[in-house]
Design a protein around this motif. Structure first.
Motif, PDB file in Angstrom:
ATOM      1  N   ILE A  87     -13.789  73.501  97.795  1.00  0.00           N
ATOM      2  CA  ILE A  87     -15.185  73.078  97.185  1.00  0.00           C
ATOM      3  C   ILE A  87     -15.018  71.431  97.251  1.00  0.00           C
ATOM      4  O   ILE A  87     -14.097  70.935  96.732  1.00  0.00           O
ATOM      5  N   PRO A  88     -15.952  70.814  97.932  1.00  0.00           N
ATOM      6  CA  PRO A  88     -16.091  69.312  97.754  1.00  0.00           C
ATOM      7  C   PRO A  88     -16.279  68.834  96.325  1.00  0.00           C
ATOM      8  O   PRO A  88     -17.062  69.678  95.758  1.00  0.00           O
ATOM      9  N   LEU A  89     -15.858  67.721  95.996  1.00  0.00           N
ATOM     10  CA  LEU A  89     -15.728  67.123  94.732  1.00  0.00           C
ATOM     11  C   LEU A  89     -16.894  65.983  94.942  1.00  0.00           C
ATOM     12  O   LEU A  89     -17.323  65.491  93.472  1.00  0.00           O
ATOM     13  N   ASN A  90     -17.340  65.745  96.013  1.00  0.00           N
ATOM     14  CA  ASN A  90     -18.327  64.571  96.209  1.00  0.00           C
ATOM     15  C   ASN A  90     -17.911  63.230  95.515  1.00  0.00           C
ATOM     16  O   ASN A  90     -18.440  62.584  95.050  1.00  0.00           O
ATOM     17  N   ARG A  91     -16.367  62.879  95.635  1.00  0.00           N
ATOM     18  CA  ARG A  91     -16.164  61.646  95.089  1.00  0.00           C
ATOM     19  C   ARG A  91     -14.787  61.410  96.148  1.00  0.00           C
ATOM     20  O   ARG A  91     -14.230  62.162  96.620  1.00  0.00           O
ATOM     21  N   GLU A  92     -14.352  60.057  95.923  1.00  0.00           N
ATOM     22  CA  GLU A  92     -13.387  59.703  97.062  1.00  0.00           C
ATOM     23  C   GLU A  92     -12.000  59.360  95.896  1.00  0.00           C
ATOM     24  O   GLU A  92     -12.051  59.233  95.062  1.00  0.00           O
ATOM     25  N   CYS A  93     -10.790  59.541  96.932  1.00  0.00           N
ATOM     26  CA  CYS A  93      -9.304  59.232  96.435  1.00  0.00           C
ATOM     27  C   CYS A  93      -9.188  58.011  95.979  1.00  0.00           C
ATOM     28  O   CYS A  93      -9.743  57.155  96.496  1.00  0.00           O
ATOM     29  N   ASN A  94      -8.665  57.950  94.902  1.00  0.00           N
ATOM     30  CA  ASN A  94      -8.466  56.499  94.104  1.00  0.00           C
ATOM     31  C   ASN A  94      -7.391  55.586  95.231  1.00  0.00           C
ATOM     32  O   ASN A  94      -7.283  54.441  95.241  1.00  0.00           O
ATOM     33  N   GLU A  95      -6.601  56.382  95.805  1.00  0.00           N
ATOM     34  CA  GLU A  95      -5.423  55.828  96.622  1.00  0.00           C
ATOM     35  C   GLU A  95      -6.047  55.535  97.907  1.00  0.00           C
ATOM     36  O   GLU A  95      -5.636  54.286  98.314  1.00  0.00           O
ATOM     37  N   CYS A  96      -6.460  56.451  98.777  1.00  0.00           N
ATOM     38  CA  CYS A  96      -6.957  56.058 100.134  1.00  0.00           C
ATOM     39  C   CYS A  96      -8.420  56.212 100.629  1.00  0.00           C
ATOM     40  O   CYS A  96      -8.738  55.873 101.473  1.00  0.00           O
ATOM     41  N   GLU A  97      -9.115  56.420  99.445  1.00  0.00           N
ATOM     42  CA  GLU A  97     -10.682  56.300  99.638  1.00  0.00           C
ATOM     43  C   GLU A  97     -11.287  57.468 100.673  1.00  0.00           C
ATOM     44  O   GLU A  97     -12.270  57.393 100.966  1.00  0.00           O
ATOM     45  N   LEU A  98     -10.478  58.499 100.828  1.00  0.00           N
ATOM     46  CA  LEU A  98     -10.977  59.806 101.686  1.00  0.00           C
ATOM     47  C   LEU A  98     -11.450  60.623 100.539  1.00  0.00           C
ATOM     48  O   LEU A  98     -10.995  60.776  99.331  1.00  0.00           O
ATOM     49  N   PRO A  99     -12.423  61.669 101.000  1.00  0.00           N
ATOM     50  CA  PRO A  99     -12.969  62.824 100.289  1.00  0.00           C
ATOM     51  C   PRO A  99     -11.831  63.660  99.433  1.00  0.00           C
ATOM     52  O   PRO A  99     -10.744  64.027  99.952  1.00  0.00           O
ATOM     53  N   MET A 100     -12.224  63.994  98.102  1.00  0.00           N
ATOM     54  CA  MET A 100     -11.504  64.804  97.671  1.00  0.00           C
ATOM     55  C   MET A 100     -11.916  66.301  97.424  1.00  0.00           C
ATOM     56  O   MET A 100     -13.147  66.513  97.442  1.00  0.00           O
ATOM     57  N   ILE A 101     -10.951  67.308  97.279  1.00  0.00           N
ATOM     58  CA  ILE A 101     -11.557  68.685  97.310  1.00  0.00           C
ATOM     59  C   ILE A 101     -10.823  69.410  96.131  1.00  0.00           C
ATOM     60  O   ILE A 101      -9.903  68.725  95.590  1.00  0.00           O
ATOM     61  N   THR A 102     -11.453  70.586  95.734  1.00  0.00           N
ATOM     62  CA  THR A 102     -10.971  71.439  95.023  1.00  0.00           C
ATOM     63  C   THR A 102     -10.306  72.430  95.819  1.00  0.00           C
ATOM     64  O   THR A 102     -11.151  73.219  96.463  1.00  0.00           O
ATOM     65  N   VAL A 103      -9.231  73.220  95.308  1.00  0.00           N
ATOM     66  CA  VAL A 103      -8.867  74.431  96.070  1.00  0.00           C
ATOM     67  C   VAL A 103      -8.827  75.353  95.020  1.00  0.00           C
ATOM     68  O   VAL A 103      -8.148  75.477  94.089  1.00  0.00           O
ATOM     69  N   ARG A 104      -9.633  76.527  95.240  1.00  0.00           N
ATOM     70  CA  ARG A 104      -9.510  77.659  94.306  1.00  0.00           C
ATOM     71  C   ARG A 104      -9.047  79.083  94.887  1.00  0.00           C
ATOM     72  O   ARG A 104      -9.732  79.521  96.001  1.00  0.00           O
ATOM     73  N   ALA A 105      -8.309  79.741  94.598  1.00  0.00           N
ATOM     74  CA  ALA A 105      -7.505  80.685  95.121  1.00  0.00           C
ATOM     75  C   ALA A 105      -7.450  81.754  93.635  1.00  0.00           C
ATOM     76  O   ALA A 105      -7.072  81.475  92.888  1.00  0.00           O
ATOM     77  N   LYS A 106      -7.704  83.114  94.178  1.00  0.00           N
ATOM     78  CA  LYS A 106      -7.320  84.137  93.335  1.00  0.00           C
ATOM     79  C   LYS A 106      -6.209  84.233  92.865  1.00  0.00           C
ATOM     80  O   LYS A 106      -5.052  84.318  93.792  1.00  0.00           O
ATOM     81  N   GLY A 107      -5.677  84.409  91.483  1.00  0.00           N
ATOM     82  CA  GLY A 107      -4.343  84.423  90.894  1.00  0.00           C
ATOM     83  C   GLY A 107      -3.696  83.067  90.970  1.00  0.00           C
ATOM     84  O   GLY A 107      -2.342  82.763  90.530  1.00  0.00           O
ATOM     85  N   ARG A 108      -4.286  82.093  91.276  1.00  0.00           N
ATOM     86  CA  ARG A 108      -3.819  80.644  91.162  1.00  0.00           C
ATOM     87  C   ARG A 108      -4.703  79.433  90.565  1.00  0.00           C
ATOM     88  O   ARG A 108      -5.779  79.983  90.407  1.00  0.00           O
TER      89      ARG A 108
END
Length: 378
Positions: free
Chosen positions: A331-352
């Motif tokens: 899932i895209p977070l629509n924001r950039e990484c503070n370190e390298c300025e590339l896209p941030m994402i969320t990973v969602r998995a069942k049981g995790r």
């Protein structure tokens, strides 16, 4: 059960309920002991009744069957029901509102303050009674005050807040759409079908496509008036005001007409919905902006291995790519990484537990990933 039938919007407690017996049971729980005992000394227990009625069920109330242990979320709901029940027998709270007008030359500035004088039912409702306390200093009429600072503020009107799952259910209730038993299920279905998303609800591209297609080809299906009308008639059947057979025959006639029109345009609607689905999937797969060419980075599946990775839409001219986890939803977070300025994402998995990460596998933020923490020997 520990509470009465929950699927009701009633705000009225019938006199057939043994109020005293329930309060005596609640007094056995240390959390409610003092509050319940304070009510039990009253000669007569008369609840404050709300406006909403339900001929089939009373307002929700705790029973004399007390729980020994409850999950955290169940405990919160039980606490709310108990405190709400006790608060309706308490005296009205006393609040004071003060309005002050300050005159500076020919200009008038107004401010107001509010404070609680006597808590009464607030005390029983506990953390669920949230009211603003804005206490102003004591002032006399015609008193002179010093102007310490003048600040000119320039503001714009803000758009209304987006709906949340709770507020949209409340709106359905205000519009008298659905029933108290189905409103939450309706909203949940919209989420499951990916028509809407997020806690601050946004309509997805797929949701927009479905509505636009139906508005164009079969607007009757989206009729708020029609839905409301049949909901009201079903309620009237339950109250014995209308006969079930008459309403069913009327519904058959209306729905048959709608379905005939629907079938005439079925092929055309199918094409439009397929186009909307494809566009929704394209937008959903986008993760952010490519650092090389400025195009979109998206989730791509390898034809050979079927493994997914983050690639550029500008391929083959742009060959930028990054590996992605092979499990869970991306899932895209629509924001950039503070370190390298590339896209941030969320990973969602069942049981995790969901986690956020940068798409860049060489990002400094991942320097400690996969390394075991060393511990000192005793």
């Amino acid at each position: 059960g520990h509470i009465s039938y929950p699927r009701t919007s009633s705000q009225q407690l019938p006199s057939t309920i043994n109020y005293k017996e329930i309060l005596q049971a609640l007094s056995k729980l240390s959390k409610y002991k003092k509050l319940a005992e304070e009510l039990l000394v009253e000669e007569k227990l008369v609840p404050k009744q709300g406006k909403k009625r339900d001929p089939a069920h009373p307002a929700i109330y705790p029973t004399t069957e007390l729980p020994k242990e409850l999950p955290r979320t169940h405990k919160k709901i039980f606490d709310l029901v108990c405190r709400r029940f006790m608060s309706v027998f308490a005296k009205p709270a006393v609040r004071e509102t003060i309005r002050i007008t300050i005159c500076v030359d020919e200009y008038k500035f107004v401010t107001s303050g509010r404070r609680t004088i006597e808590k009464n039912w607030y005390k029983f409702y506990g953390p669920y009674a949230k009211f603003e306390e804005h206490i102003l200093p004591k002032l006399e009429k015609d008193a002179k005050i010093n102007v310490l600072e003048v600040e000119l503020l320039e503001k714009e009107t803000s758009p209304p807040d987006r709906y949340s799952p709770a507020s949209i259910i409340k709106k359905l209730e205000q519009l008298n759409l659905g029933t108290k038993a189905t409103r939450a299920e309706i909203v949940q279905t919209l989420f499951k079908r990916s028509y809407i998303e997020g806690r601050s609800i946004k309509v997805t591209k797929l949701g927009e496509g479905v509505v636009e297609t139906l508005e164009k080809n079969c607007p009757s299906i989206l009729s708020e008036r029609l839905t409301k009308e049949f909901d009201e008639k079903m309620e009237a059947i339950r109250e014995g005001k209308l006969k079930k057979e008459e309403v069913i025959e009327e519904a058959k006639a209306v729905l048959t007409k709608i379905m005939r029109n629907f079938r005439k345009k079925e092929t055309e609607m199918g094409k439009e919905l397929a186009k909307a689905l494809k566009e929704a999937e394209r937008v959903r797969s986008r993760l952010g902006v490519c650092p090389n060419c400025g195009s979109h980075l998206k989730v791509v599946y390898s034809r050979k291995t079927r493994k997914r990775f983050c690639g550029c839409e500008g391929y083959p001219k742009c060959t930028v790519s990054f590996p992605l986890p092979q499990f869970g939803d991306i899932i895209p977070l629509n924001r950039e990484c503070n370190e390298c300025e590339l896209p941030m994402i969320t990973v969602r998995a069942k049981g995790r537990r969901p986690f956020n990460m940068c798409v860049n596998h060489k990002c400094p933020s991942k320097a400690s990933w996969g390394k075991k923490k060393s511990s000192a020997n005793p």
